[in-house]
Design a protein around this motif. Structure first.
Motif, PDB file in Angstrom:
ATOM      1  N   ILE A   2       0.843  -1.195   0.000  1.00 24.70           N
ATOM      2  CA  ILE A   2       0.000   0.000   0.000  1.00 24.70           C
ATOM      3  C   ILE A   2       0.877   1.244   0.000  1.00 24.70           C
ATOM      4  O   ILE A   2       0.637   2.205  -0.731  1.00 24.70           O
ATOM      5  CB  ILE A   2      -0.952   0.008   1.219  1.00 24.70           C
ATOM      6  CG1 ILE A   2      -1.984  -1.110   1.064  1.00 24.70           C
ATOM      7  CG2 ILE A   2      -1.640   1.354   1.385  1.00 24.70           C
ATOM      8  CD1 ILE A   2      -2.823  -1.341   2.303  1.00 24.70           C
ATOM      9  N   GLU A   3       1.922   1.201   0.830  1.00 26.48           N
ATOM     10  CA  GLU A   3       2.816   2.356   0.913  1.00 26.48           C
ATOM     11  C   GLU A   3       3.474   2.637  -0.449  1.00 26.48           C
ATOM     12  O   GLU A   3       3.562   3.785  -0.879  1.00 26.48           O
ATOM     13  CB  GLU A   3       3.889   2.105   1.972  1.00 26.48           C
ATOM     14  CG  GLU A   3       4.804   3.308   2.148  1.00 26.48           C
ATOM     15  CD  GLU A   3       5.669   3.175   3.398  1.00 26.48           C
ATOM     16  OE1 GLU A   3       5.982   2.032   3.777  1.00 26.48           O
ATOM     17  OE2 GLU A   3       6.014   4.223   3.967  1.00 26.48           O
ATOM     18  N   ARG A   4       3.915   1.563  -1.116  1.00 28.58           N
ATOM     19  CA  ARG A   4       4.561   1.745  -2.410  1.00 28.58           C
ATOM     20  C   ARG A   4       3.592   2.331  -3.434  1.00 28.58           C
ATOM     21  O   ARG A   4       3.917   3.285  -4.133  1.00 28.58           O
ATOM     22  CB  ARG A   4       5.137   0.419  -2.916  1.00 28.58           C
ATOM     23  CG  ARG A   4       6.144   0.621  -4.047  1.00 28.58           C
ATOM     24  CD  ARG A   4       6.654  -0.676  -4.637  1.00 28.58           C
ATOM     25  NE  ARG A   4       5.596  -1.424  -5.260  1.00 28.58           N
ATOM     26  CZ  ARG A   4       5.179  -2.623  -4.877  1.00 28.58           C
ATOM     27  NH1 ARG A   4       5.754  -3.205  -3.852  1.00 28.58           N
ATOM     28  NH2 ARG A   4       4.205  -3.234  -5.498  1.00 28.58           N
ATOM     29  N   VAL A   5       2.386   1.769  -3.472  1.00 26.73           N
ATOM     30  CA  VAL A   5       1.381   2.262  -4.427  1.00 26.73           C
ATOM     31  C   VAL A   5       1.081   3.736  -4.156  1.00 26.73           C
ATOM     32  O   VAL A   5       1.000   4.548  -5.087  1.00 26.73           O
ATOM     33  CB  VAL A   5       0.086   1.408  -4.335  1.00 26.73           C
ATOM     34  CG1 VAL A   5      -1.054   2.065  -5.091  1.00 26.73           C
ATOM     35  CG2 VAL A   5       0.334   0.011  -4.886  1.00 26.73           C
ATOM     36  N   THR A   6       0.932   4.090  -2.884  1.00 24.77           N
ATOM     37  CA  THR A   6       0.623   5.469  -2.513  1.00 24.77           C
ATOM     38  C   THR A   6       1.699   6.437  -3.016  1.00 24.77           C
ATOM     39  O   THR A   6       1.399   7.532  -3.467  1.00 24.77           O
ATOM     40  CB  THR A   6       0.462   5.581  -0.979  1.00 24.77           C
ATOM     41  OG1 THR A   6      -0.458   4.585  -0.560  1.00 24.77           O
ATOM     42  CG2 THR A   6      -0.058   6.937  -0.558  1.00 24.77           C
ATOM     43  N   ARG A   7       2.965   6.009  -2.946  1.00 24.24           N
ATOM     44  CA  ARG A   7       4.067   6.843  -3.441  1.00 24.24           C
ATOM     45  C   ARG A   7       4.059   6.973  -4.949  1.00 24.24           C
ATOM     46  O   ARG A   7       4.467   7.976  -5.505  1.00 24.24           O
ATOM     47  CB  ARG A   7       5.418   6.233  -3.021  1.00 24.24           C
ATOM     48  CG  ARG A   7       5.906   6.667  -1.663  1.00 24.24           C
ATOM     49  CD  ARG A   7       7.425   6.433  -1.535  1.00 24.24           C
ATOM     50  NE  ARG A   7       7.854   5.173  -2.134  1.00 24.24           N
ATOM     51  CZ  ARG A   7       7.977   4.028  -1.470  1.00 24.24           C
ATOM     52  NH1 ARG A   7       7.706   3.984  -0.190  1.00 24.24           N
ATOM     53  NH2 ARG A   7       8.385   2.929  -2.088  1.00 24.24           N
ATOM     54  N   GLN A   8       3.604   5.892  -5.641  1.00 27.03           N
ATOM     55  CA  GLN A   8       3.741   5.841  -7.097  1.00 27.03           C
ATOM     56  C   GLN A   8       2.580   6.435  -7.877  1.00 27.03           C
ATOM     57  O   GLN A   8       2.601   6.439  -9.100  1.00 27.03           O
ATOM     58  CB  GLN A   8       3.951   4.380  -7.542  1.00 27.03           C
ATOM     59  CG  GLN A   8       5.300   3.833  -7.117  1.00 27.03           C
ATOM     60  CD  GLN A   8       5.428   2.351  -7.418  1.00 27.03           C
ATOM     61  OE1 GLN A   8       4.439   1.679  -7.674  1.00 27.03           O
ATOM     62  NE2 GLN A   8       6.650   1.844  -7.375  1.00 27.03           N
ATOM     63  N   THR A   9       1.546   6.894  -7.198  1.00 28.47           N
ATOM     64  CA  THR A   9       0.418   7.465  -7.932  1.00 28.47           C
ATOM     65  C   THR A   9      -0.026   8.768  -7.275  1.00 28.47           C
ATOM     66  O   THR A   9       0.159   8.964  -6.081  1.00 28.47           O
ATOM     67  CB  THR A   9      -0.772   6.488  -8.006  1.00 28.47           C
ATOM     68  OG1 THR A   9      -1.856   7.133  -8.672  1.00 28.47           O
ATOM     69  CG2 THR A   9      -1.236   6.039  -6.642  1.00 28.47           C
ATOM     70  N   GLN A  10      -0.628   9.630  -8.099  1.00 31.11           N
ATOM     71  CA  GLN A  10      -1.173  10.868  -7.532  1.00 31.11           C
ATOM     72  C   GLN A  10      -2.656  10.712  -7.214  1.00 31.11           C
ATOM     73  O   GLN A  10      -3.287  11.629  -6.706  1.00 31.11           O
ATOM     74  CB  GLN A  10      -0.936  12.033  -8.484  1.00 31.11           C
ATOM     75  CG  GLN A  10      -1.203  11.723  -9.939  1.00 31.11           C
ATOM     76  CD  GLN A  10      -0.915  12.896 -10.842  1.00 31.11           C
ATOM     77  OE1 GLN A  10      -1.577  13.929 -10.753  1.00 31.11           O
ATOM     78  NE2 GLN A  10       0.078  12.765 -11.693  1.00 31.11           N
ATOM     79  N   VAL A  11      -3.211   9.526  -7.511  1.00 32.64           N
ATOM     80  CA  VAL A  11      -4.619   9.260  -7.211  1.00 32.64           C
ATOM     81  C   VAL A  11      -4.769   9.031  -5.705  1.00 32.64           C
ATOM     82  O   VAL A  11      -3.912   8.396  -5.086  1.00 32.64           O
ATOM     83  CB  VAL A  11      -5.089   8.012  -8.007  1.00 32.64           C
ATOM     84  CG1 VAL A  11      -6.498   7.610  -7.616  1.00 32.64           C
ATOM     85  CG2 VAL A  11      -5.006   8.277  -9.504  1.00 32.64           C
ATOM     86  N   GLU A  12      -5.852   9.585  -5.118  1.00 31.28           N
ATOM     87  CA  GLU A  12      -6.088   9.386  -3.685  1.00 31.28           C
ATOM     88  C   GLU A  12      -6.304   7.899  -3.390  1.00 31.28           C
ATOM     89  O   GLU A  12      -6.936   7.190  -4.162  1.00 31.28           O
ATOM     90  CB  GLU A  12      -7.364  10.117  -3.244  1.00 31.28           C
ATOM     91  CG  GLU A  12      -7.290  11.617  -3.324  1.00 31.28           C
ATOM     92  CD  GLU A  12      -8.646  12.272  -3.038  1.00 31.28           C
ATOM     93  OE1 GLU A  12      -8.734  13.492  -3.207  1.00 31.28           O
ATOM     94  OE2 GLU A  12      -9.615  11.565  -2.673  1.00 31.28           O
TER      95      GLU A  12
END
Lengths: 297, 141, 331
Positions: free
Chosen positions: C149-159
Motif C-alpha cells: 500500500i505504501e509503495r502504491v501510494t508513493r507511485q500514484t497521484q490518485v487518492e
C-alpha cells in the motif's frame, strides 16, 4: 467437404509441472493440430521450473513448429518483483502478450495484445475501450451464458476476435494467499513448492464428499472439467474465432484432436479425463457453472 | 447488553397451554397497533407470505401472514419463514439494538424456510426507524 | 483521513452521519451495485433525501455503480450514472472501463472513484485509469500488504482509500467467480455473492447445515457459532482433513494501523457492510471516528483503547478480528 475456419488455442499451463514434464508436453503440442499456444507462468511468480528465458526459448521452438505463440502475463500482480516481470515481458517485441490484468495494458502503450479471460469484458463499450488500447482478440468471461455471449458478440467492435474456453478446469478466483501452502501449514514464501505434486490441483470436497473445487496455489479452480466440445459448432456459428483448451495432465491433446476432427467434418473420439474428474457446462446454459446438462460420459 | 428479567415460569407454562391461534391473534394485534402508529409498514415483497415466530423461553409460537399490507393471524400450520429466539433477543432486535446477523451467528436466532424472505424481513426491520419510546440509544456505551 | 461508511438504507445513512462519518457510500436497488440484496439499498427518492441530509451536515455521498454492465444491458448502468449525477452525488464508484468512458465523456466534472471491484492492485493499473478517465480515487483491494500500500501510494497521484473494518474478501475482488460457479449469480453479473435465495439452513438435533444451491458449505455442532455460508469461508475436506480450506470467517480490523496508514498518505478509511444494520453502522463508525480523531491529534501517542476493540469485536463476523492481509502472518 466443408472445412471450418475455427482456430484451436492452448491456454497457458496453470499448474506447476516438473520441468521435463512441461517440456515433453509442449513437444507434443508442437506436433498437434493446435494453432495458437499461450505460454508462461500466470499463477505464481515463485514457480521456477521454467524461467523467463526458458519460456522464450520454448516460444521460439513452437513458432518454428508453425504455431502462433502468445506470452501470457500474470493474473494477480502485487509485489514490485512481479511488476518488473511484466515490464520485461512487455519489453520483448517478438511475441504478442495476453494481458492477465489491466496494469499490463499501460506498459504495452498501444501495442497489440490479447485481452485475457479475467479482464471482465462483459459488454460492447468495454470491448471498444480494450480495442482502442490495442486489443486484437478478447477471451470471453467464463461465467457468460450462450445467450449473453451471443449478445456480447453482436456488440463487439469490428476486427476484434473472440476466443472462448471450451475445455479444462475453470480458473475461478485468485488470492494473495496460497491455499496449497496453507493446506501444508507452510508460509507462502517458504512453501516448498508443494503444488508440483498436484498436476491438476488439490481436490477440495464438501463434508459430504461432493466434488467442488480444486486448489492450485493462489488460484481456485472448478473441480469439474469444463466441456463445451459439443458446442463447437454453435460457437463457430455465433462468430467465435478461437476455441481454447486449457492444459490438464490427461486428455488435453485428445480434446484438441476432437476439435480438429470436428472442424474437418469427422466424428470425434471420446476423451479420457484425469482420474475421477467429472464434467461441467452449467454456465453455457445460464445455470450454476458446476452443473452438467447433457449425457453422462 | 440489554437485560430483561427472565419470564416467570408461570407465564411460560401458561404460554405453552394456550392455543396457538389465540396467541397469534394477540401477537398480530400488537403488530397492527405498530402499523397504525406508522412504524411497521410492510413492504410489498412480504405480501401473501406466512410467518411463524417462536419465542423459545416463553414457549410461544405465533403464526401470522401479511395480506393487503396488514398483519393477520394465520391458521395455516405451514410458514414461509420461521424465526425463533428468546423474548429478550426478539425485543433487542425490535429495538434496533441488536443486529439480526449478530444474533444469528451466535446461534441465538434461528431461521428456517425461505432465506431470501428472511433477509428481506431483516433488511426491512433494519431500515425501519424506531419510534422514540422503543429506541435504544445506539451509542449508549 | 476521511471515514467512509456503508449505507444500505436511509436509516443506516443517518446513523452513519450521526456517528461521525465524513462520507457514506450507497447504491440503487438493482444489479448496478455489488450489494444487490433483497430489501436493501436506495430508491431515487431515498437518495435525494440522503444527499440533502448529508450536504446539510457538510458530508458527502458516494454512489456505487460497481458491477459490470451485462451484454445488451449497458443502458441500465448508464442510467445509474445519470441518476448519480442528477441526484447530486459527490462521486461515483465505478469498476468497469466501458462505463468509465461514458461517465467521463458525459459528465467530465463528475468525480470518479475506481471501485475495489476494478481490481487495481498496482500503480500501473491505477495510473492507466487516471490517464484514461481522470479518476480521483482508488479503493485498494484487500489483498495488499501495508508495504505494498505504501509503495502504491508513493507511485500514484490518485487518492488512496483502504478498507479499515468489515468482512474480508480473501479473493481478489471483481475477479471471483466462485459464487456463480455454485449458484449462477456472482458479484460481477448480479451484484451478489453466495445469494440468500440459494441459501438453505436446516437444523436437525442441534446440528446446523448451511447449503448453497444444495452444496454443503458448512456444518455446525450444537451451540457452535455459525456464519453466513459465503462459500470461500466454508469448511471442506482436503486430503482427508476437514477445515476452513480457503479462509476462516474473520473480520478485518485495522484499528491498530491507523497512524501508519495516515503517515503513508492514505486518504480515506472505508468500512465494509452495506448489508449490515444501522446499529452495526452506528457502533462501528463511532468507534473508528474516535480512533481516527485520536490518531490525528497525537499519532505518536496513539494506542488502541480496549473499549474500541470490544465494540468492534462485538460486530465482527466469526467473532474474531485480524489485520488481514495488512500484515500477512502467513506470508
Amino acid at each position: 467437404m466443408e472445412m471450418i475456419s475455427s482456430q484451436i488455442s492452448l491456454g497457458p499451463l496453470l499448474y506447476y509441472w516438473p520441468r521435463q514434464t512441461t517440456l515433453d508436453f509442449y513437444e507434443q503440442v508442437g506436433r498437434s493440430p493446435v494453432d495458437i499456444v499461450y505460454l508462461g507462468e500466470t499463477v505464481c511468480s515463485r514457480r521456477h521450473e521454467l524461467r523467463a528465458a526458458d519460456w522464450l526459448a520454448l516460444a521460439g521452438e513452437l513458432r518454428a513448429a508453425g504455431k502462433a505463440v502468445i506470452l501470457s502475463s500474470p493474473t494477480l500482480v502485487e509485489t514490485s518483483t512481479e511488476v518488473a516481470q511484466i515490464k520485461r515481458l512487455v519489453n520483448q517485441a517478438e511475441f504478442m502478450i495476453e494481458v492477465g490484468e489491466v496494469g499490463a495494458i499501460r506498459s504495452l502503450a498501444g501495442r497489440p495484445f490479447v485481452a485475457g479471460p479475467h479482464l471482465n469484458a462483459y459488454h460492447g463499450a468495454t470491448l471498444a475501450w480494450l480495442a482502442g488500447q490495442g486489443a486484437k482478440r478478447f477471451v470471453a468471461p467464463l461465467e457468460l451464458s450462450q445467450a449473453d455471449l451471443r449478445t456480447l458478440l453482436t456488440e463487439r467492435p469490428a476486427g476484434l476476435q473472440a476466443e472462448v474456453m471450451v475445455w479444462g478446469r475453470m480458473p475461478l478466483a485468485f488470492s494473495a494467499r496460497c491455499f496449497t501452502a496453507r493446506h501444508f501449514h507452510l508460509r507462502k514464501d517458504e512453501c516448498g513448492f508443494r503444488c508440483i505434486d498436484y498436476p491438476d490441483g488439490l481436490a477440495l470436497r464438501t463434508q459430504e464428499a461432493g466434488d467442488f473445487l480444486a486448489i492450485n496455489g493462489i488460484q481456485t479452480q472448478s473441480a469439474q472439467c469444463l466441456d463445451l466440445l459439443e458446442q463447437a459448432g454453435e460457437l463457430h456459428g455465433m462468430g467465435v474465432e478461437v476455441l481454447r483448451v486449457s492444459p490438464q495432465s490427461r486428455g488435453t491433446l485428445d480434446a484438441v484432436a476432437a476439435l480438429h476432427q470436428w472442424r474437418q467434418g469427422r466424428a470425434a473420439l471420446p476423451i479420457p479425463l484425469p482420474a475421477g474428474m467429472r464434467r461441467c457446462n452449467g454456465y453455457w446454459h445460464g445455470k450454476a457453472g458446476i452443473d452438467w446438462l447433457g449425457q453422462e460420459a | 447488553m440489554l437485560k430483561l428479567p427472565k419470564p416467570p415460569a408461570l407465564l411460560a407454562s401458561l404460554g405453552r397451554r394456550l392455543p396457538p391461534a389465540f396467541l397469534s391473534l394477540h401477537f398480530t394485534a400488537g403488530l397492527l397497533v405498530a402499523r397504525h402508529l406508522n412504524w411497521l409498514l410492510p413492504p410489498a415483497e412480504l405480501e401473501g407470505k406466512r410467518f411463524a415466530i417462536e419465542v423459545t423461553d416463553l414457549g410461544l409460537r405465533c403464526l401470522f401472514c401479511c395480506r393487503h399490507g396488514s398483519f393477520r393471524p394465520s391458521w395455516d400450520a405451514q410458514a414461509d419463514l420461521e424465526l425463533s429466539a428468546s423474548a429478550a433477543d426478539f425485543f433487542s432486535l425490535l429495538q434496533g439494538e441488536m443486529d439480526a446477523d449478530t444474533l444469528f451467528f451466535q446461534r441465538r436466532l434461528k431461521i428456517s424456510g425461505d432465506t431470501e424472505l428472511g433477509l428481506m424481513v431483516k433488511n426491512w426491520l433494519d431500515a425501519t426507524e424506531r419510534p422514540a419510546w422503543l429506541r435504544h440509544r445506539y451509542l449508549s456505551d | 483521513m476521511e471515514l467512509v461508511a456503508p449505507a444500505g438504507s436511509l436509516a443506516a445513512l443517518k446513523a452513519a452521519l450521526e456517528a461521525g462519518a465524513d462520507a457514506v457510500y450507497l447504491g440503487l436497488k438493482n444489479a448496478t451495485n455489488a450489494r444487490n440484496f433483497a430489501g436493501l439499498n436506495f430508491s431515487e427518492t431515498d437518495i435525494c433525501t440522503g444527499v440533502e441530509h448529508a450536504h446539510a451536515l457538510g458530508r458527502k455521498v458516494l454512489f456505487a455503480i460497481n458491477t459490470f454492465p451485462q451484454p445488451g444491458r449497458t443502458q441500465e448502468w448508464r442510467n445509474a450514472v445519470d441518476a448519480a449525477h442528477d441526484l447530486g452525488a459527490d462521486a461515483v464508484i465505478l469498476a468497469d472501463p466501458g462505463l468509465m468512458v461514458y461517465a467521463h465523456e458525459r459528465y467530465p466534472r463528475m468525480r470518479l472513484h475506481l471501485s475495489v471491484q476494478g481490481s487495481a492492485t498496482h500503480a500501473d493499473a491505477i495510473e492507466l485509469m487516471r490517464e484514461q478517465f481522470n479518476i480521483q480515487r482508488v479503493v485498494l483491494p484487500r489483498v495488499l500488504t501495508l508495504q505494498e500500500i505504501e509503495r502504491v501510494t508513493r507511485q500514484t497521484q490518485v487518492e488512496i482509500e483502504v478498507f479499515g473494518f468489515g468482512s474480508l474478501c480473501v479473493m481478489a475482488e471483481g475477479r471471483c467467480l466462485l459464487s456463480s460457479f455454485a449458484t449462477g449469480d456472482s458479484p460481477n453479473n448480479k451484484g451478489v455473492c453466495s445469494p440468500a435465495h440459494a441459501v438453505r439452513w436446516s437444523e436437525i438435533g442441534g446440528q446446523l447445515d448451511a447449503r448453497l444451491n444444495g452444496i454443503l458449505i458448512d456444518r455446525y455442532a450444537p451451540g457452535e457459532p455459525a456464519a453466513y455460508p459465503t462459500l470461500c469461508k466454508g469448511r471442506f475436506e482436503v486430503e482427508g482433513r476437514f477445515d476452513h480450506a480457503l479462509e476462516e470467517p474473520t473480520s478485518l480490523n485495522a484499528l491498530g494501523l491507523l497512524p501508519r496508514l495516515a503517515a503513508m498518505g492514505v486518504k480515506a478509511i472505508k468500512v465494509e457492510g452495506r448489508q449490515r444494520s444501522p446499529a452495526y453502522v452506528a457502533q462501528v463508525i463511532a468507534t473508528l471516528r474516535a480512533a481516527i480523531n485520536a490518531a490525528n491529534l497525537a499519532p505518536a501517542r496513539y494506542v488502541v483503547r480496549p473499549d474500541w476493540q470490544a465494540s468492534l469485536s462485538r460486530h465482527a463476523e466469526g467473532s474474531q478480528t485480524t489485520q488481514g492481509a495488512f500484515d500477512r502472518p502467513w506470508k
